[in-house]
Design a protein around this motif. Structure first.
Motif, PDB file in Angstrom:
ATOM      1  N   LEU A  99      31.578  69.009  41.044  1.00  0.00           N
ATOM      2  CA  LEU A  99      30.152  68.566  40.483  1.00  0.00           C
ATOM      3  C   LEU A  99      29.383  69.617  40.776  1.00  0.00           C
ATOM      4  N   ALA A 100      28.353  69.002  40.476  1.00  0.00           N
ATOM      5  CA  ALA A 100      27.175  69.690  41.151  1.00  0.00           C
ATOM      6  C   ALA A 100      26.312  68.938  42.225  1.00  0.00           C
ATOM      7  N   PRO A 101      26.139  69.031  43.246  1.00  0.00           N
ATOM      8  CA  PRO A 101      25.520  70.807  43.425  1.00  0.00           C
ATOM      9  C   PRO A 101      26.769  71.998  43.847  1.00  0.00           C
ATOM     10  N   GLN A 102      25.778  72.801  43.611  1.00  0.00           N
ATOM     11  CA  GLN A 102      26.132  74.686  44.325  1.00  0.00           C
ATOM     12  C   GLN A 102      25.663  74.680  45.162  1.00  0.00           C
ATOM     13  N   PHE A 103      26.544  75.606  45.873  1.00  0.00           N
ATOM     14  CA  PHE A 103      26.935  76.391  46.995  1.00  0.00           C
ATOM     15  C   PHE A 103      26.696  77.148  46.812  1.00  0.00           C
ATOM     16  N   TYR A 104      25.215  78.210  47.473  1.00  0.00           N
ATOM     17  CA  TYR A 104      25.422  79.530  47.765  1.00  0.00           C
ATOM     18  C   TYR A 104      25.332  80.574  48.914  1.00  0.00           C
ATOM     19  N   VAL A 105      25.756  81.675  49.294  1.00  0.00           N
ATOM     20  CA  VAL A 105      25.742  82.052  50.574  1.00  0.00           C
ATOM     21  C   VAL A 105      24.640  83.031  50.248  1.00  0.00           C
ATOM     22  N   THR A 106      23.725  83.453  51.425  1.00  0.00           N
ATOM     23  CA  THR A 106      22.805  83.809  52.045  1.00  0.00           C
ATOM     24  C   THR A 106      23.360  85.935  52.721  1.00  0.00           C
ATOM     25  N   ASN A 149      20.088  63.986  50.802  1.00  0.00           N
ATOM     26  CA  ASN A 149      20.055  65.001  52.062  1.00  0.00           C
ATOM     27  C   ASN A 149      20.149  64.101  52.818  1.00  0.00           C
ATOM     28  N   ASP A 150      20.378  62.614  53.098  1.00  0.00           N
ATOM     29  CA  ASP A 150      20.801  61.691  53.885  1.00  0.00           C
ATOM     30  C   ASP A 150      22.601  62.644  54.185  1.00  0.00           C
ATOM     31  N   SER A 151      23.040  62.795  53.050  1.00  0.00           N
ATOM     32  CA  SER A 151      24.776  63.053  53.472  1.00  0.00           C
ATOM     33  C   SER A 151      24.670  63.878  54.290  1.00  0.00           C
ATOM     34  N   LEU A 152      23.980  65.011  53.516  1.00  0.00           N
ATOM     35  CA  LEU A 152      24.815  66.707  54.330  1.00  0.00           C
ATOM     36  C   LEU A 152      23.723  67.131  55.824  1.00  0.00           C
ATOM     37  N   SER A 153      22.821  65.917  55.896  1.00  0.00           N
ATOM     38  CA  SER A 153      22.226  66.139  57.293  1.00  0.00           C
ATOM     39  C   SER A 153      23.080  65.664  58.378  1.00  0.00           C
ATOM     40  N   LYS A 154      24.382  64.411  57.963  1.00  0.00           N
ATOM     41  CA  LYS A 154      24.991  63.668  59.067  1.00  0.00           C
ATOM     42  C   LYS A 154      26.162  64.942  58.775  1.00  0.00           C
ATOM     43  N   GLN A 155      26.218  66.314  58.158  1.00  0.00           N
ATOM     44  CA  GLN A 155      27.039  67.336  58.486  1.00  0.00           C
ATOM     45  C   GLN A 155      25.973  68.852  59.033  1.00  0.00           C
ATOM     46  N   GLY A 156      25.426  68.330  59.304  1.00  0.00           N
ATOM     47  CA  GLY A 156      25.015  69.730  60.006  1.00  0.00           C
ATOM     48  C   GLY A 156      24.050  70.542  59.176  1.00  0.00           C
ATOM     49  N   PHE A 157      23.382  70.325  57.873  1.00  0.00           N
ATOM     50  CA  PHE A 157      22.858  70.660  57.115  1.00  0.00           C
ATOM     51  C   PHE A 157      21.025  70.494  57.993  1.00  0.00           C
ATOM     52  N   ARG A 158      20.697  71.517  57.354  1.00  0.00           N
ATOM     53  CA  ARG A 158      19.091  71.406  57.799  1.00  0.00           C
ATOM     54  C   ARG A 158      18.061  71.285  56.326  1.00  0.00           C
ATOM     55  N   GLU A 208      36.808  77.680  52.036  1.00  0.00           N
ATOM     56  CA  GLU A 208      36.959  76.350  52.210  1.00  0.00           C
ATOM     57  C   GLU A 208      36.294  75.305  53.100  1.00  0.00           C
ATOM     58  N   GLN A 209      35.170  76.017  53.890  1.00  0.00           N
ATOM     59  CA  GLN A 209      33.976  75.143  54.468  1.00  0.00           C
ATOM     60  C   GLN A 209      33.502  74.308  52.837  1.00  0.00           C
ATOM     61  N   VAL A 210      33.116  74.685  51.987  1.00  0.00           N
ATOM     62  CA  VAL A 210      32.597  74.321  50.822  1.00  0.00           C
ATOM     63  C   VAL A 210      33.207  73.021  50.233  1.00  0.00           C
ATOM     64  N   ALA A 211      34.650  73.014  49.865  1.00  0.00           N
ATOM     65  CA  ALA A 211      35.605  71.946  49.805  1.00  0.00           C
ATOM     66  C   ALA A 211      35.318  70.825  50.979  1.00  0.00           C
ATOM     67  N   ASN A 212      35.259  70.735  52.173  1.00  0.00           N
ATOM     68  CA  ASN A 212      35.440  69.788  53.049  1.00  0.00           C
ATOM     69  C   ASN A 212      33.827  69.572  52.813  1.00  0.00           C
ATOM     70  N   ILE A 213      32.514  70.140  52.261  1.00  0.00           N
ATOM     71  CA  ILE A 213      31.860  68.525  51.871  1.00  0.00           C
ATOM     72  C   ILE A 213      31.848  67.627  51.292  1.00  0.00           C
ATOM     73  N   SER A 214      31.442  66.858  52.382  1.00  0.00           N
ATOM     74  CA  SER A 214      30.912  65.061  51.121  1.00  0.00           C
ATOM     75  C   SER A 214      29.960  64.782  50.520  1.00  0.00           C
ATOM     76  N   LEU A 215      30.181  64.584  49.551  1.00  0.00           N
ATOM     77  CA  LEU A 215      28.992  64.296  48.509  1.00  0.00           C
ATOM     78  C   LEU A 215      28.554  63.366  48.171  1.00  0.00           C
ATOM     79  N   PRO A 216      27.294  63.151  48.577  1.00  0.00           N
ATOM     80  CA  PRO A 216      26.654  61.038  47.933  1.00  0.00           C
ATOM     81  C   PRO A 216      27.719  61.195  46.593  1.00  0.00           C
ATOM     82  N   ASP A 217      27.700  59.235  46.750  1.00  0.00           N
ATOM     83  CA  ASP A 217      28.111  58.793  44.912  1.00  0.00           C
ATOM     84  C   ASP A 217      26.692  59.019  44.179  1.00  0.00           C
ATOM     85  N   THR A 218      26.535  59.817  43.748  1.00  0.00           N
ATOM     86  CA  THR A 218      24.397  59.593  42.925  1.00  0.00           C
ATOM     87  C   THR A 218      24.753  58.696  41.689  1.00  0.00           C
TER      88      THR A 218
END
Length: 271
Positions: A7-14, A43-52, A258-268
């Protein structure tokens, strides 16, 4: 190269580029777009998982051979200022806080330029013009504020912080200050004042960005009490800073998929 969840969102790597914190190392970021009606929840969910957040993007370090960068936050309930930090608060008692919507001004940009020229002349933001600065301040799809600090004796703007309002705290996105006030420790002062704001509003955390063991630029964050870091999928007390040096080796980081698979996304649903 792109990795995505079902499911969205999609994740990319620089693409890898020289690390601004540790000489001789390369940095890489995992990121996703921050947009739409569910931007605040994401933003709330991913900030709790180390994102900025940076404008309309959420990112987290994802270096191939290093896991030194750790998201850090202060636990407000348990924070106690050190003697040095208490002195810093007294030294800056003549400053007034002003809170406004995220709107850039010429006064802010002039201060920003002086700060960069004095402190980060060779950094990644060194060539940022007034339009790019305005985008940094104003392009936010979530609830953000510009917190200004003014010297009461001169009515001069001396420090600014772009701050996001999360559901569990304040996130200090970017701050800068007048280099002529360096002796007043304004970087520390702004963190202390954000701790006061969090207390006043009943929020449990202040998010500081990344702490990097081995980097002098980031060492000051470890000087605060009740600091937690996001490591290996959970928040833990910082404790003895020296124990994190072992994270700087090739086996410290998981594969991107593996990193992406372990990200928890909020119920939108319903937003």
């Amino acid at each position: 190269m792109r990795h995505s969840l079902p499911l969205a969102p999609q994740f990319y790597v620089t693409a890898p580029q020289p690390c601004p914190y540790l000489p001789g190392r390369m940095e890489r970021k995992l990121f996703t777009a921050l947009q739409g009606d569910s931007a605040s929840k994401l933003n709330d969910s991913l900030s709790k998982q180390g994102f900025r957040r940076s404008q309309n993007v959420l990112y987290r370090p994802s270096c191939s051979d290093c896991a030194a960068c750790l998201s850090a936050r202060i636990r407000i309930e348990d924070f106690k200022p050190s003697r040095s930090q208490s002195r810093t608060k007294k030294r800056n008692s003549g400053l007034t806080r002003r809170v406004a919507s995220p709107w850039a001004s010429e006064e802010q940009y002039d201060l920003f330029r002086r700060y960069l020229d004095a402190r980060h002349a060779d950094g990644g933001m060194a060539d940022m013009d007034v339009f790019e600065f305005a985008a940094m301040i104003e392009e936010t799809p979530i609830r953000s504020r510009v917190i200004e600090y003014v010297d009461q004796s001169t009515d001069q703007l001396v420090a600014v912080c772009l701050t996001d309002m999360l559901d569990d705290g304040l996130s200090m996105v970017y701050s800068f200050y007048d280099p002529d006030y360096a002796s007043k420790s304004l970087g520390t002062w702004m963190i202390l004042d954000h701790i006061d704001i969090a207390r006043e509003t009943g929020l449990p955390y202040v998010y500081l960005g990344y702490w990097v063991p081995g980097s002098d630029k980031m060492g000051y964050k470890a000087q605060f009490s009740a600091v937690e870091v996001y490591r290996k999928g959970h928040w833990e007390d910082l404790g003895d800073a020296s124990r994190y040096e072992s994270d700087m080796h090739p086996l410290s980081t998981d594969p991107i998929a593996e990193q992406v698979a372990n990200i928890s996304l909020p119920d939108t649903r319903g937003t």
